[in-house]
Design a protein around this motif. Structure first.
Motif, PDB file in Angstrom:
ATOM      1  N   UNK A   1     -11.201  -5.324   4.729  1.00 46.07           N
ATOM      2  CA  UNK A   1     -11.796  -5.896   5.928  1.00 46.07           C
ATOM      3  C   UNK A   1     -11.301  -7.336   6.092  1.00 46.07           C
ATOM      4  N   UNK A   2     -11.236  -7.799   7.336  1.00 49.78           N
ATOM      5  CA  UNK A   2     -10.828  -9.190   7.576  1.00 49.78           C
ATOM      6  C   UNK A   2     -11.943 -10.149   7.190  1.00 49.78           C
ATOM      7  N   UNK A  15      -3.238  -9.781   4.035  1.00 52.19           N
ATOM      8  CA  UNK A  15      -3.569 -10.139   5.411  1.00 52.19           C
ATOM      9  C   UNK A  15      -3.824  -8.864   6.208  1.00 52.19           C
ATOM     10  N   UNK A  16      -4.529  -9.027   7.314  1.00 52.34           N
ATOM     11  CA  UNK A  16      -4.960  -7.902   8.156  1.00 52.34           C
ATOM     12  C   UNK A  16      -4.587  -8.191   9.597  1.00 52.34           C
ATOM     13  N   UNK A  53      -2.647  -0.034  14.645  1.00 56.50           N
ATOM     14  CA  UNK A  53      -4.038  -0.468  14.569  1.00 56.50           C
ATOM     15  C   UNK A  53      -4.529  -0.553  13.128  1.00 56.50           C
ATOM     16  N   UNK A  54      -5.409  -1.519  12.886  1.00 56.37           N
ATOM     17  CA  UNK A  54      -6.039  -1.724  11.579  1.00 56.37           C
ATOM     18  C   UNK A  54      -5.007  -1.765  10.459  1.00 56.37           C
ATOM     19  N   UNK A  55      -4.006  -2.607  10.649  1.00 60.38           N
ATOM     20  CA  UNK A  55      -2.949  -2.742   9.657  1.00 60.38           C
ATOM     21  C   UNK A  55      -3.302  -3.729   8.558  1.00 60.38           C
ATOM     22  N   UNK A  56      -2.953  -3.364   7.336  1.00 60.35           N
ATOM     23  CA  UNK A  56      -3.167  -4.237   6.184  1.00 60.35           C
ATOM     24  C   UNK A  56      -1.843  -4.483   5.490  1.00 60.35           C
ATOM     25  N   UNK A  67       7.213  -6.772  -2.991  1.00 56.45           N
ATOM     26  CA  UNK A  67       6.925  -5.372  -2.718  1.00 56.45           C
ATOM     27  C   UNK A  67       5.621  -5.305  -1.941  1.00 56.45           C
ATOM     28  N   UNK A  68       5.628  -4.572  -0.842  1.00 55.95           N
ATOM     29  CA  UNK A  68       4.450  -4.513  -0.002  1.00 55.95           C
ATOM     30  C   UNK A  68       3.998  -3.094   0.275  1.00 55.95           C
ATOM     31  N   UNK A  69       2.682  -2.926   0.365  1.00 57.90           N
ATOM     32  CA  UNK A  69       2.078  -1.676   0.803  1.00 57.90           C
ATOM     33  C   UNK A  69       1.385  -1.967   2.126  1.00 57.90           C
TER      34      UNK A  69
END
Length: 230
Positions: free
Chosen positions: A145-146, A215-216, A15-18, A48-50
């Motif tokens: 936030x989206x 992206x969200x 849930x609420x993934x960024x 590289x992603x967080x």
């Protein structure tokens, strides 16, 4: 419905993934990978992603009781013996039991952390402070936030490269691989304000000064298969 793996071990909701990603030189990533893996690129860039999110109702298949906790990972994308997948440099989680289970079952570099998720009309604030005594200190504090309509990534797009990954690799005493399964990500464009981030430095990388790709995703149901030796 998505097809669940025949060897599925866990079920959960994310849930609420960024997804926050920075392009990097492939050689920067290549020098960090174990034998058997190579850098996967999109338009000649490695990434590289967080990814901060809440791991909600994670439970063994068939169990009516699950656990929920925030999680944060630093990742890249690789090609391996079983195909393209995610390679994690670290995964921080606010659940000591979950960290121990993930290390034992998945050979993944999980670390304990103090975390908080605050949801308000201004967005979602995700805070993390690593508390694992055997790992380098790391902090992350961001509000996001989206900003757009829901979409699914087109085949071959950068969004698909960064999000539509159904395999991971981990290196313990040897190389392991595991699978996950879910519907295509329901994505939205998003904005993020990063107040603090030392995950790159903790993993031995120099932080990029460029603007990230963001992206969200609100929620997605996931099944995870039992990992196996490569």
């Amino acid at each position: 419905m998505f097809s669940r793996p025949s060897n599925r071990l866990l079920e959960m909701t994310w849930e609420d993934g960024l997804f926050i990603h920075w392009p990097v030189e492939p050689d920067t990533i290549a020098s960090t990978l174990p034998d058997g893996l190579s850098v996967a690129t999109h338009d000649e860039d490695a990434w590289l992603g967080i990814v901060p999110f809440e791991m909600a109702d994670i439970r063994p298949v068939g169990s009516p009781i699950g656990r929920s906790f925030p999680e944060l990972n630093l990742r890249t994308y690789v090609d391996g013996p079983a195909g393209k997948g995610v390679y994690f440099f670290n995964l921080d989680a606010a659940d000591r039991v979950g960290v121990q289970i993930a290390r034992r079952l998945f050979s993944l570099p999980y670390y304990t952390a103090e975390m908080a998720i605050d949801r308000s009309e201004n967005g979602i604030r995700f805070q993390s402070r690593r508390t694992e005594p055997s790992a380098s200190p790391a902090r992350f504090d961001a509000t996001y936030r989206p900003t757009g309509d829901v979409f699914t990534a087109s085949a071959g797009s950068l969004e698909a490269f960064l999000t539509e990954n159904y395999r991971f690799y981990a290196h313990g005493t040897r190389l392991y691989t595991g699978t996950i399964s879910h519907e295509p990500w329901p994505l939205q464009d998003a904005i993020v304000n990063i107040k603090s981030n030392t995950l790159f430095e903790a993993a031995g990388f120099t932080h990029s000064s460029g603007n990230p790709h963001v992206t969200y995703s609100k929620s997605i149901d996931v099944s995870a298969g039992r990992p196996k030796k490569v």
